[in-house]
Design a protein around this motif. Structure first.
Motif, PDB file in Angstrom:
ATOM      1  N   ALA A  82      38.968  79.110  83.757  1.00 41.13           N
ATOM      2  CA  ALA A  82      40.111  79.545  84.165  1.00 41.13           C
ATOM      3  C   ALA A  82      40.593  79.653  85.239  1.00 41.13           C
ATOM      4  N   LEU A  83      39.631  80.039  85.845  1.00 39.70           N
ATOM      5  CA  LEU A  83      39.784  80.975  88.067  1.00 39.70           C
ATOM      6  C   LEU A  83      39.992  79.561  88.672  1.00 39.70           C
ATOM      7  N   THR A  84      39.101  78.339  88.492  1.00 41.28           N
ATOM      8  CA  THR A  84      38.791  77.955  89.899  1.00 41.28           C
ATOM      9  C   THR A  84      40.099  76.154  89.293  1.00 41.28           C
ATOM     10  N   PRO A  85      40.764  75.963  90.305  1.00 38.01           N
ATOM     11  CA  PRO A  85      41.069  74.580  89.702  1.00 38.01           C
ATOM     12  C   PRO A  85      40.535  73.461  90.198  1.00 38.01           C
ATOM     13  N   GLY A  86      40.918  72.778  88.140  1.00 39.19           N
ATOM     14  CA  GLY A  86      39.823  72.233  88.520  1.00 39.19           C
ATOM     15  C   GLY A  86      38.622  72.351  87.714  1.00 39.19           C
ATOM     16  N   GLY A  87      38.501  73.324  87.453  1.00 39.01           N
ATOM     17  CA  GLY A  87      37.309  74.100  86.588  1.00 39.01           C
ATOM     18  C   GLY A  87      38.129  73.632  85.252  1.00 39.01           C
ATOM     19  N   ALA A  88      35.935  73.394  84.023  1.00 42.01           N
ATOM     20  CA  ALA A  88      36.484  73.414  82.687  1.00 42.01           C
ATOM     21  C   ALA A  88      35.434  72.981  82.246  1.00 42.01           C
ATOM     22  N   VAL A  89      35.097  74.442  81.553  1.00 41.50           N
ATOM     23  CA  VAL A  89      33.596  74.308  80.393  1.00 41.50           C
ATOM     24  C   VAL A  89      33.403  74.326  78.904  1.00 41.50           C
ATOM     25  N   THR A  90      32.050  73.851  78.216  1.00 34.98           N
ATOM     26  CA  THR A  90      32.784  73.610  77.117  1.00 34.98           C
ATOM     27  C   THR A  90      31.211  74.543  76.459  1.00 34.98           C
ATOM     28  N   VAL A  91      31.361  75.109  76.048  1.00 35.10           N
ATOM     29  CA  VAL A  91      30.038  76.282  75.164  1.00 35.10           C
ATOM     30  C   VAL A  91      29.867  75.152  73.768  1.00 35.10           C
ATOM     31  N   PRO A  92      28.911  74.928  73.675  1.00 34.76           N
ATOM     32  CA  PRO A  92      27.945  74.220  72.508  1.00 34.76           C
ATOM     33  C   PRO A  92      27.833  75.430  71.562  1.00 34.76           C
ATOM     34  N   GLY A  93      28.159  75.691  69.928  1.00 34.82           N
ATOM     35  CA  GLY A  93      27.726  76.731  68.864  1.00 34.82           C
ATOM     36  C   GLY A  93      27.732  77.593  68.890  1.00 34.82           C
ATOM     37  N   LEU A  94      29.432  77.779  69.937  1.00 37.34           N
ATOM     38  CA  LEU A  94      30.485  78.872  69.672  1.00 37.34           C
ATOM     39  C   LEU A  94      31.836  77.984  69.235  1.00 37.34           C
ATOM     40  N   GLY A  95      32.305  77.986  67.167  1.00 41.94           N
ATOM     41  CA  GLY A  95      33.646  77.531  67.216  1.00 41.94           C
ATOM     42  C   GLY A  95      34.281  77.612  66.709  1.00 41.94           C
ATOM     43  N   THR A  96      34.961  77.270  65.637  1.00 46.02           N
ATOM     44  CA  THR A  96      35.706  78.159  64.389  1.00 46.02           C
ATOM     45  C   THR A  96      35.069  79.127  64.116  1.00 46.02           C
ATOM     46  N   GLY A  97      33.864  78.062  63.420  1.00 45.93           N
ATOM     47  CA  GLY A  97      33.165  79.109  62.639  1.00 45.93           C
ATOM     48  C   GLY A  97      32.241  80.568  62.878  1.00 45.93           C
ATOM     49  N   ALA A  98      32.649  81.005  63.631  1.00 44.48           N
ATOM     50  CA  ALA A  98      31.639  81.705  65.498  1.00 44.48           C
ATOM     51  C   ALA A  98      31.694  83.196  63.909  1.00 44.48           C
ATOM     52  N   LEU A  99      30.654  83.550  64.081  1.00 40.19           N
ATOM     53  CA  LEU A  99      30.715  85.227  63.708  1.00 40.19           C
ATOM     54  C   LEU A  99      31.928  86.014  65.133  1.00 40.19           C
ATOM     55  N   GLN A 100      30.947  85.847  66.040  1.00 36.23           N
ATOM     56  CA  GLN A 100      31.523  86.715  66.805  1.00 36.23           C
ATOM     57  C   GLN A 100      33.188  86.815  67.396  1.00 36.23           C
ATOM     58  N   GLY A 101      33.484  88.050  67.063  1.00 37.15           N
ATOM     59  CA  GLY A 101      35.013  88.331  67.445  1.00 37.15           C
ATOM     60  C   GLY A 101      35.086  88.633  68.995  1.00 37.15           C
ATOM     61  N   ASP A 102      34.208  88.456  69.563  1.00 38.37           N
ATOM     62  CA  ASP A 102      34.134  87.917  71.558  1.00 38.37           C
ATOM     63  C   ASP A 102      34.595  86.851  71.675  1.00 38.37           C
ATOM     64  N   LEU A 103      34.674  85.704  70.869  1.00 36.70           N
ATOM     65  CA  LEU A 103      35.295  84.740  71.567  1.00 36.70           C
ATOM     66  C   LEU A 103      36.691  84.470  71.446  1.00 36.70           C
ATOM     67  N   GLY A 104      37.562  85.859  71.092  1.00 40.05           N
ATOM     68  CA  GLY A 104      39.181  85.906  71.076  1.00 40.05           C
ATOM     69  C   GLY A 104      39.550  86.158  72.603  1.00 40.05           C
ATOM     70  N   PHE A 105      38.360  86.030  73.270  1.00 44.99           N
ATOM     71  CA  PHE A 105      39.187  86.268  74.863  1.00 44.99           C
ATOM     72  C   PHE A 105      39.064  85.306  74.836  1.00 44.99           C
ATOM     73  N   VAL A 106      38.628  84.257  75.070  1.00 51.83           N
ATOM     74  CA  VAL A 106      39.578  82.803  74.751  1.00 51.83           C
ATOM     75  C   VAL A 106      41.260  82.699  74.468  1.00 51.83           C
ATOM     76  N   ASP A 107      41.448  83.019  73.541  1.00 51.12           N
ATOM     77  CA  ASP A 107      42.875  83.249  73.282  1.00 51.12           C
ATOM     78  C   ASP A 107      43.222  83.603  74.536  1.00 51.12           C
ATOM     79  N   VAL A 108      43.648  85.202  75.006  1.00 54.65           N
ATOM     80  CA  VAL A 108      43.427  85.974  76.545  1.00 54.65           C
ATOM     81  C   VAL A 108      43.872  84.841  77.384  1.00 54.65           C
ATOM     82  N   LEU A 109      42.771  84.147  77.862  1.00 49.37           N
ATOM     83  CA  LEU A 109      43.062  82.931  78.680  1.00 49.37           C
ATOM     84  C   LEU A 109      43.733  82.145  78.478  1.00 49.37           C
ATOM     85  N   ARG A 110      44.678  81.894  77.412  1.00 54.88           N
ATOM     86  CA  ARG A 110      44.965  80.478  77.071  1.00 54.88           C
ATOM     87  C   ARG A 110      46.563  81.329  76.803  1.00 54.88           C
ATOM     88  N   ARG A 111      47.035  82.753  76.754  1.00 50.69           N
ATOM     89  CA  ARG A 111      47.779  83.215  77.172  1.00 50.69           C
ATOM     90  C   ARG A 111      48.066  83.344  78.540  1.00 50.69           C
TER      91      ARG A 111
END
Length: 415
Positions: A240-269
């Motif tokens: 998010a910080l790097t212009p043109g930057g992009a990353v995909t993390v496999p294995g973490l999606g809508t069914g993930a157990l961990q609430g810390d995935l919610g950090f990406v919602d902060v980045l979206r905001r």
């Protein structure tokens, strides 16, 4: 597009080790995290007489529903809070005398709400030096169960330890929680307990939320550990910080157990482009980070990650309701403020909040890590835009991600 494989979740691995040890039969854990914390947990189980066989990519644990396989043991918990809080509860369900100690860092961290609750359940235990802290001696005689009240406002791990103990009691356990922080971690616990055969009910009442756990015991299973969402936050933030930057993390999606995935919602905001699929999450930079005010009570392990990129936002970033970060591996709120100020950033703090103003961090500077892996990994993201950043203890990342520096450096080159 960079695709990166993140090591297994520390939180999920620790819970899986407890549940496997308590289950009837042999459990296989797939892709467990291998780090100082999880190795310490596995060594603790071995000291308590559990058979743990570790192979690349899979750990096999022979469960003992009756409790530890030895009548006496000394367990060193290293720096691991899950080890230091979960294993005494597991030992209490058995029969014998079990002594627990930990590193100076872990000795400073509180244990009192958990040990008070165990005493209410009839467990005989004694703190060796300071009340409410390690070292600790537990004399196990099995646990009848019953009802109790718990303040989990400092750490959800107290509640998790008691919930996981519930199926091992003779009559079951009912825990009424008067305060709770990091609730998504409790949801991880409940989902994993059910995967091992436990039965838990939850009811909200005037005195708080009550979790009722039946005395079912646990059944062994094969359990796959998902990638660590807290660790992923550093890579998401870097993209998010790097212009043109992009990353995909496999294995973490809508069914993930961990609430810390919610950090990406902060980045979206803040302006990042975020896509959460069934089995992967992608974050792309839009070239802008906006300031915001955000409550991070439920995802407080990612507070340092946000603090580390906050200076690059176009307005102040205020993080609220994170008092519990003061009793982690270090006082993370003060550590973030200290290091940001050393980089020339204006920071205000209060008992449970931090406000970071926009600015250009100035190097060179040495980050004071306070032996905290999350301070190192967070400020590694800051270093992407700040030449000359170094760390006084870079090796403390071994707690959760021994290869972090090598992996992050290679990742950064590809952004």
């Amino acid at each position: 597009m960079t695709v990166i494989d993140i090591p297994g979740s520390k939180s999920v691995t620790a819970r899986a080790l407890f549940l496997a040890a308590a289950a009837e039969g042999t459990t296989t854990l797939l892709r467990p995290l291998r780090s100082d914390d999880t190795e310490g947990f596995a060594e603790g189980l071995k000291a308590l007489g559990y058979a743990v066989r570790q192979e690349p990519g899979a750990w096999h644990i022979e469960g003992r529903p009756a409790g530890p396989g030895v009548a006496e043991a000394d367990v060193y918990c290293r720096d691991g809070a899950t080890t230091a809080r979960f294993l005494p509860a597991l030992a209490a369900a058995g029969h014998g005398t079990f002594r627990f100690d930990a590193s100076p860092q872990m000795r400073r961290r509180p244990l009192g709400p958990l040990t008070t609750a165990l005493r209410e359940l009839g467990v005989e235990l004694a703190h060796g030096e300071r009340e409410g802290h390690h070292p600790l001696t537990v004399t196990g005689r099995g646990i009848k169960g019953g009802a109790l009240r718990l303040d989990a406002g400092q750490s959800s791990q107290y509640l998790t330890a008691l919930l996981m103990l519930g199926p091992l009691t003779a009559d079951g356990l009912a825990v009424t929680v008067t305060d709770l922080v990091s609730e998504p971690y409790v949801e991880i616990t409940l989902a994993m307990m059910r995967a091992f055969g436990a039965e838990i009910a939850r009811e909200d009442g005037p005195e708080g939320r009550t979790y009722t756990v039946a005395p079912t015991g646990y059944r062994a299973t094969t359990y796959a550990i998902e990638p660590d969402a807290s660790t992923s936050s550093y890579f998401f933030a870097a993209a998010a910080l790097t212009p043109g930057g992009a990353v995909t993390v496999p294995g973490l999606g809508t069914g993930a157990l961990q609430g810390d995935l919610g950090f990406v919602d902060v980045l979206r905001r803040m302006g990042a482009d975020v896509t959460i699929g069934a089995d992967r999450t992608t974050v792309r930079s839009t070239g802008t980070l906006r300031g915001l005010t955000v409550n991070m009570r439920d995802i407080s392990d990612t507070m340092p990650t946000l603090a580390a990129i906050a200076p690059f936002a176009d307005g102040p970033v205020r993080i609220e309701d994170v008092a519990n970060t003061r009793v982690k591996e270090c006082d993370r709120l003060d550590a973030c403020a200290e290091n940001l100020r050393a980089l020339g950033i204006t920071v205000d703090t209060g008992p449970d909040w931090i406000e970071i103003h926009p600015g250009t961090p100035a190097g060179p500077a040495e980050i004071a890590t306070h032996g905290d892996h999350r301070i190192v990994m967070s400020f590694a993201v800051t270093a992407l835009r700040t030449p000359g950043v170094t760390f006084d203890d870079p090796g403390c990342v071994r707690k959760t991600f021994p290869d972090f520096h090598t992996v992050f450096e290679a990742f950064a080159r590809g952004l």
